[in-house]
Design a protein around this motif. Structure first.
Motif, PDB file in Angstrom:
ATOM      1  N   UNK A 134     -17.117  41.910 -34.313  1.00  0.00           N
ATOM      2  CA  UNK A 134     -17.857  43.154 -34.542  1.00  0.00           C
ATOM      3  C   UNK A 134     -17.763  43.513 -36.025  1.00  0.00           C
ATOM      4  N   UNK A 135     -18.861  43.972 -36.599  1.00  0.00           N
ATOM      5  CA  UNK A 135     -18.889  44.443 -37.983  1.00  0.00           C
ATOM      6  C   UNK A 135     -19.072  45.952 -37.904  1.00  0.00           C
ATOM      7  N   UNK A 136     -18.015  46.692 -38.191  1.00  0.00           N
ATOM      8  CA  UNK A 136     -18.040  48.150 -38.046  1.00  0.00           C
ATOM      9  C   UNK A 136     -17.492  48.812 -39.301  1.00  0.00           C
ATOM     10  N   UNK A 137     -17.978  50.009 -39.586  1.00  0.00           N
ATOM     11  CA  UNK A 137     -17.418  50.788 -40.691  1.00  0.00           C
ATOM     12  C   UNK A 137     -16.066  51.372 -40.296  1.00  0.00           C
ATOM     13  N   UNK A 138     -15.937  51.667 -39.012  1.00  0.00           N
ATOM     14  CA  UNK A 138     -14.682  52.197 -38.467  1.00  0.00           C
ATOM     15  C   UNK A 138     -14.656  51.908 -36.976  1.00  0.00           C
ATOM     16  N   UNK A 139     -13.495  52.071 -36.375  1.00  0.00           N
ATOM     17  CA  UNK A 139     -13.332  51.872 -34.946  1.00  0.00           C
ATOM     18  C   UNK A 139     -14.361  52.719 -34.195  1.00  0.00           C
ATOM     19  N   UNK A 140     -14.931  52.170 -33.120  1.00  0.00           N
ATOM     20  CA  UNK A 140     -15.894  52.937 -32.334  1.00  0.00           C
ATOM     21  C   UNK A 140     -15.403  53.092 -30.903  1.00  0.00           C
ATOM     22  N   UNK A 141     -15.826  54.193 -30.291  1.00  0.00           N
ATOM     23  CA  UNK A 141     -15.494  54.463 -28.897  1.00  0.00           C
ATOM     24  C   UNK A 141     -16.742  54.240 -28.057  1.00  0.00           C
ATOM     25  N   UNK A 142     -16.556  53.565 -26.920  1.00  0.00           N
ATOM     26  CA  UNK A 142     -17.645  53.376 -25.970  1.00  0.00           C
ATOM     27  C   UNK A 142     -17.267  54.150 -24.717  1.00  0.00           C
TER      28      UNK A 142
END
Length: 142
Positions: free
Chosen positions: A24-32
């Motif tokens: 995953x390429x993310x700016x910050x941790x994400x919540x699903x």
């Protein structure tokens, strides 16, 4: 197979692993949230050899530990596609889960295929007969 990435590399777990792990390429941790969908971009671009395609499936740990499934169950990456590999996950669990930047969330298996020539016929009788015929679901169970 050639690939381009700005941040996270592809990974193959062992020399005998069939799948190439996609991060995953993310700016910050994400919540699903539970019972919700989310789009995740890998920002990975690939050059799959002609005569092959990439079959994208979730990593087993994403399904068993985080209860995430790809919305379309299996993704197909054609050899002439050069865009970023994007994934849409569904959280089928009852709890919210998080995905970290760089976490390996899916795997791509490179599969050979045979190109086919499509020929439309005018009547159903122009298709060859087989032992199974028009038998559908469960018709081969004896």
């Amino acid at each position: 197979m050639k690939y381009f990435t700005e941040k996270h590399n592809l990974k193959v777990g062992t020399k005998d692993s069939a799948g190439i792990d996609l991060p995953a390429y993310l700016d910050e941790k994400i919540k699903i949230n539970a019972k919700d969908y989310i789009d995740i971009d890998t920002k990975i671009h690939v050059e799959i050899p002609q005569g092959h395609f990439g079959m994208v499936v979730p990593r087993s740990s994403i399904g068993t530990k985080k209860h995430l499934a790809l919305q379309n169950t299996v993704g197909i990456i054609d050899s002439d596609y050069r865009g970023s590999i994007r994934l849409k996950f569904f959280n089928y669990g009852n709890e919210d889960v998080t995905i970290d930047d760089g976490e390996y969330i899916a795997q791509m298996i490179i599969v050979p295929y045979t190109s086919v020539y499509l020929q439309k016929v005018d009547t159903l009788n122009e298709l060859s007969e087989t032992e199974r015929g028009t038998g559908g679901f469960g018709s081969t169970n004896k």
